[in-house]
Scaffold this active site. Structure first.
Site, mmCIF file in Angstrom:
data_model
loop_
_atom_site.group_PDB
_atom_site.id
_atom_site.type_symbol
_atom_site.label_atom_id
_atom_site.label_comp_id
_atom_site.label_asym_id
_atom_site.label_seq_id
_atom_site.Cartn_x
_atom_site.Cartn_y
_atom_site.Cartn_z
ATOM 1 N N GLU C 201 0.657 -0.999 -0.077
ATOM 2 C CA GLU C 201 0.228 -0.035 0.396
ATOM 3 C C GLU C 201 1.091 1.075 -0.154
ATOM 4 O OE1 GLU C 201 -3.734 0.321 2.722
ATOM 5 O OE2 GLU C 201 -2.589 1.365 3.482
ATOM 6 N N LYS C 238 -1.582 1.868 17.964
ATOM 7 C CA LYS C 238 -2.089 2.687 18.740
ATOM 8 C C LYS C 238 -1.863 2.853 19.942
ATOM 9 C CE LYS C 238 -5.833 2.050 15.235
ATOM 10 N NZ LYS C 238 -7.110 1.086 15.189
ATOM 11 N N GLU C 276 -11.559 1.840 8.627
ATOM 12 C CA GLU C 276 -10.034 3.264 8.961
ATOM 13 C C GLU C 276 -9.931 3.805 7.534
ATOM 14 O OE1 GLU C 276 -7.864 0.023 11.957
ATOM 15 O OE2 GLU C 276 -6.953 0.583 10.255
ATOM 16 N N GLU C 289 -9.149 -0.206 5.566
ATOM 17 C CA GLU C 289 -9.482 -1.509 5.859
ATOM 18 C C GLU C 289 -10.747 -1.276 6.536
ATOM 19 O OE1 GLU C 289 -5.683 -3.331 7.738
ATOM 20 O OE2 GLU C 289 -6.631 -2.971 8.894
ATOM 21 N N ASN C 291 -12.158 -3.511 10.701
ATOM 22 C CA ASN C 291 -12.246 -4.038 11.286
ATOM 23 C C ASN C 291 -12.960 -5.073 11.162
ATOM 24 O OD1 ASN C 291 -9.258 -4.020 11.206
ATOM 25 N ND2 ASN C 291 -9.720 -2.266 12.075
ATOM 26 N N ARG C 293 -15.204 -6.315 13.631
ATOM 27 C CA ARG C 293 -14.315 -6.664 15.125
ATOM 28 C C ARG C 293 -14.804 -5.732 15.933
ATOM 29 N NH1 ARG C 293 -10.861 -4.474 15.837
ATOM 30 N NH2 ARG C 293 -8.602 -5.057 14.637
#
Lengths: 164, 502, 502, 164
Positions: C201, C238, C276, C289, C291, C293
């Site tokens: 990326e 993070k 994100e 992307e 997530n 969850r």
């Protein structure tokens, strides 16, 4: 070791086989019993169920605080218990010693020596934590020696008076 | 504008105030007794000064020393918290005289509201309804009170003029028992407040205790932050509070709120205060008294309004206008506070002292704990038994109750006994869940033992737990004996020595 | 509708989920490794079952065992938390096949979004902007990737296809260093996810990492709960998140939120998820992307919206509609989360293991701590070093920062080293206070040592403290020596014995 | 007892008179210094100021974590320090032992015995807590004996390799 443990009037026969096995009323069970951080906080997993309790030795019972409820449990060695039963049980009555349940100041003594008292009667007032606490007779009886007087400071567990 | 605040208090409320100051950027000065050297408020403050020995009268009630310390440390404001010197107008006046801002009302308002007799007279004049009782009187003798009592009617309450927190309060059913009760009420009031004056008030039965948080700035704004339901009491001590009250609707809330504001205006009130009402079964309400200070249970109001009351107190004390007008005050969700006391619920709620050896505080969403204790801290008999406040917020009352249940179940305190099981049983009580209770509920219609019987029974598990704990202890002592036997080897040594010398 | 939930996780997130279940009245089943027998999630759950030895692959990654335990214990739902099995579509599918509700998206959505390559292709089709990179590809070899790299341009990122949490991520500046970095990225991805696939990326410089919380029910409703600012990272991990982001205004929030909802709809999404984005200096945003969850940092969204995300997850998994429509989602105040890691900020953030001997958690207004540890708990090297999340709420960003400062200052953890001093220094940094930072800030423009030098210096006090601690220790060891001398009395005994026998 | 304590390059002469008095750089001070709950958490009140710090013994310095900042402090007995200075100071250089800072798995060893390395060069990679941690050379030197190899699990403080 085999124990007979009484909780809320019910008797449980519990044999401790090893660190992970007990026989409860004839049934073998796998138990996982550990102390948390060396404290009287105990975690037990039995049959997949997870329990946690604060367990402290009282007199004569063990206090089990479990899921917001107190279970006083009398744990007796089976052999001892059998002997005691054979000898006709414990002696009832006798002298009772009222001890200070916490440090504090005696505010008033409401009885005199040789006075007859009934169960629940207030014997004296003890001030602690800004609260006046009434100490009551646990049973009927006659006041024996009074060891303190109003205005006196007392330590925790200091004998205050006796009842016979 | 002051920049350094002395907190004339201890325990959770001192910690609470230090936190607010720190978040505003104010320096903090703690004072402490000999028993509190390692207390949290001493550890968290920027500065800390010893007051004296443990008893309150030698430490936290020493107004003279506290003012000396403020002067010496350069503190230009004092926050009194609740209890101790919080409602002593002489202390507030002494602060003002020394050029120190007292974070609270003016001495005149404390005097007017602090003397419960004067307070009643004042609000009556302003048109606020009061519970029938002794009016317009200061130092009534026992004879005066015994003469007035039959006019008020029984049952009635003896209450300390300087009172609060149920101290010096006695319920009287007949004139015969009144002389003795007066004596003990005066004794307790004297010991708690240094003032043995009492007054009488009719006992309203089946009533709820509802209080309104009010806040006034020096610009003429008086706003209320809604009510708190404080009916769950034992020996006139609040045990559990919630906001809002299940007994109020918007209309009643607005009416009582306006009366509360009016009562505060009647004494030209400044800063935070609480107007206590009795609400009877027919939704009639009566002014009871005003607490001219921050209240123990202020956090539940903070949870449902989002307002930081201590920060607002400081703001107002600094001469600024309130951040909120009445229409800005919005209520969201439901909050409950359980007072966690060091006392034994299974032994007549007898206070419990000792060293906290282990503590696990419930955390997670919607949970707040205000406390001044930690593992290693010693609970002494010198102060109030309240060691923590467990506060939860939920979107609805039902959710708040469920959250409180899980938080209570998580809470572990070892070293002193606590009333956590009492609160757990209360949370399971159908009457409580239904919101159907009054000020006599705990004492007259709630039995811990009976209530427990209806809850899930883990007797068998308790038996196994107790047996295993006892067994572990037996094993451990056996090992210690064995080790001692090994260590008591002097005789072996002696034996060896003898053989060597043979 | 399920009634018993197995939590296929450990640590703070397992505790978080157990709390939500308990507050709804659902039974909970914990699973644990041998290292976690006394972990909080085991202590708090209704049931607990051993999975196996400490390493994740022998315990928390054992999907087969977990499904067996669910079946055996009668758990009819599984919550995977984050990490471990949370984004493994085979696990979600296995749950479904066994008739167990997987509290999360459908396997197809996990597959589509979990494979970062497929995810990019899917959202591109739906018209969502993406960062340039390798498209439409699954298992690319190193040769493939090396061939494609120059087309994307340097600097670029190698990212794990199954990835998350920065694991298996490498930054590449030149083609020369790429082969080695590919190797190490694959190795780390393999070890973290059991899948060594990677993709490329473009590295957007000066960008912010902004993510949107979305929530979808089975009734066609997809709602976003606003953004989280996650730019403060170190090694793509993070460290600190806040909500809302200082970089967004209402208009941009609405536009990005709609794109986030569109991205979720593109894979027919169900339950909670996070989209994100990278936001560049010119406020262009690119899908990074999804997530699929619950996210570590979900509490800051809970604090500013008042929504309990885990409870909503359960609600949706039970087949009910979302409690909130987009217009019901209101934002109030500002929240910050600091991840408290067991690592040494003064030694290159090296993980730190050991037994926690003392812990004092900050509490009070606006503070929430989500943690799975307590005094006595052992931090082992087997799992993630994050041991707690400290979350605060304030009416404004400034108030949240001040509150975080005081909370960090209160926090004590003894037994392992933590990154608390890092967060304290960050809270004092002018760049942070000004909200002026991007994803490279921590690594490129923030030095703990330099930042500390500009803070108040207590060198003299530190010297006194160290000296007194050292002195105390010297005194103590002197006493121990003395006591040993007293106790080593065998020879005295022997002497006495000899005299007796003379 | 008289100490010379060095913090951030500054020397402080501190004499401990008794439990409550010290002389700091010639000035007598009243200090109230207590340990909280027997932990390495210490509370000190001096001149009314309240400080709290986590103080742990390092090698050779004491780590004082105070108000969000770490102060490594070298505490030396004044007499010892004088002797050391007289003898010409400590020996620089010598052998350096790289020990595992935590338990974990050796992923790769990036150097070989007798290889020359520079300060900051990565020597090996240790995986712990799901993170790959680079262990670097603290100074220039030559790699001595390497005691571990890739794939091996190591305990905390286990010697990994030496540098001379």
């Amino acid at each position: 070791m085999k124990y007979i443990t009484t909780v809320e009037g019910k008797e449980y026969t519990i044999e401790v086989l090893d660190d992970h096995h007990i026989i409860l009323n004839g049934k073998t069970m796998l138990v996982d019993f550990v102390s948390v951080d060396g404290q009287p906080v105990f975690s037990m997993i039995v049959d997949g169920k997870s329990y946690e309790a604060i367990i402290q030795e009282g007199e004569p019972e063990w206090d089990v605080l479990l899921r917001g409820r107190l279970y006083p449990a009398l744990v007796e060695d089976e052999r001892e218990k059998r002997l005691k039963t054979a000898s006709g049980g414990a002696v009832e009555g006798g002298e009772y010693q009222l001890k200070a349940p916490m440090p504090g100041l005696i505010v008033t003594v409401l009885v005199t020596e040789e006075q007859e008292v009934t169960k629940g009667q207030v014997l004296l007032i003890l001030e602690s934590m800004k609260m006046q606490n009434e100490l009551k007779a646990p049973r009927d009886g006659i006041v024996g020696r009074i060891r303190i007087k109003a205005g006196e400071s007392v330590e925790q567990k200091q004998p205050l008076l006796s009842l016979h | 504008m002051f920049t350094k605040v002395l907190i004339a208090n201890r325990g959770e409320i001192a910690v609470r105030i230090i936190r607010a100051c720190r978040e505003i950027g104010l320096e903090t000065v703690a004072v402490y007794s000999e028993a509190d050297r390692s207390a949290l408020h001493v550890r968290y403050a920027d500065e800390a000064y010893l007051l004296g020995p443990a008893p309150s009268r030698d430490s936290y009630l020493r107004a003279d020393k506290i003012i000396d310390i403020a002067r010496k440390s350069g503190a230009d404001a004092v926050h009194p918290g609740y209890g101790f010197l919080a409602e002593r107008e002489d202390f507030a006046a002494a602060c003002e005289d020394t050029g120190i801002t007292f974070i609270g009302p003016k001495p005149s308002a404390i005097a007017a509201m602090g003397d419960k007799g004067v307070a009643r007279a004042t609000v009556v004049k302003a048109g606020v309804p009061v519970v029938p009782g002794t009016e317009d009187v200061g130092n009534m003798t026992d004879d005066d009170l015994l003469a007035v009592a039959p006019q008020i009617g029984f049952p009635l309450l003896i209450k300390a003029t300087a009172g609060g927190g149920g101290k010096g309060m006695r319920e009287v059913k007949t004139i015969e028992e009144m002389p003795n009760l007066l004596k003990s009420a005066r004794r307790e009031a004297e010991s708690a407040f240094g003032d043995g004056n009492v007054y009488l008030e009719k006992l309203v039965t089946g009533a709820r205790h509802i209080e309104f948080q009010i806040m006034a700035d020096g610009k003429g704004n008086v706003v209320h932050f809604g009510e708190r339901e404080c009916s769950l009491q034992r020996r006139h001590q609040k045990l559990l509070e919630e906001a809002p009250s299940a007994a109020l609707d918007d209309d009643l809330r607005q009416r009582m709120g306006s009366v509360a504001v009016k009562a505060a205006q009647a004494v030209d009130y400044l800063n935070a205060g609480t107007i206590e009402f009795l609400l009877d079964k027919d939704k009639n309400f009566f002014f009871l008294e005003m607490n001219t200070r921050l209240q123990v249970e202020h956090p539940i109001t903070e949870m449902v309004t989002g307002i930081d009351i201590v920060k607002e107190q400081i703001r107002v004390a600094r001469g600024r206008a309130l951040s909120y007008k009445q229409e800005d005050v919005k209520f969201n969700g439901h909050a409950i506070e359980c007072r966690i006391n060091a006392e034994d619920p299974y032994n007549n709620f007898m206070p419990s002292t000792g060293r906290i050896t282990h503590s696990l505080i419930p955390t997670g969403p919607g949970v707040r704990v205000d406390t001044g204790v930690y593992p290693g801290f010693e609970i002494t008999p010198f102060y109030d038994p309240m060691i923590a406040k467990l506060i939860v917020w939920g979107e609805t009352r039902a959710q708040a109750i469920l959250r409180m249940r899980r938080a209570l179940e998580e809470y572990r305190i070892v070293g002193v006994k606590t009333n956590i099981p009492f609160h757990q049983t209360m949370m399971d009580s159908h009457r409580f869940m239904g919101g159907q209770y009054d000020t006599r509920f705990v004492e007259e219609r709630f039995s811990l033992e009976e209530a427990e019987e209806s809850r899930a029974d883990f007797g068998e598990i308790a038996a196994v737990l107790a047996t295993l704990a006892a067994h572990k202890q037996t094993e451990r002592s056996a090992q210690i004996v064995q080790r001692n036997e090994r260590d008591a080897s002097n005789w072996k040594w002696v034996g060896r020595w003898e053989r060597m010398h043979r």
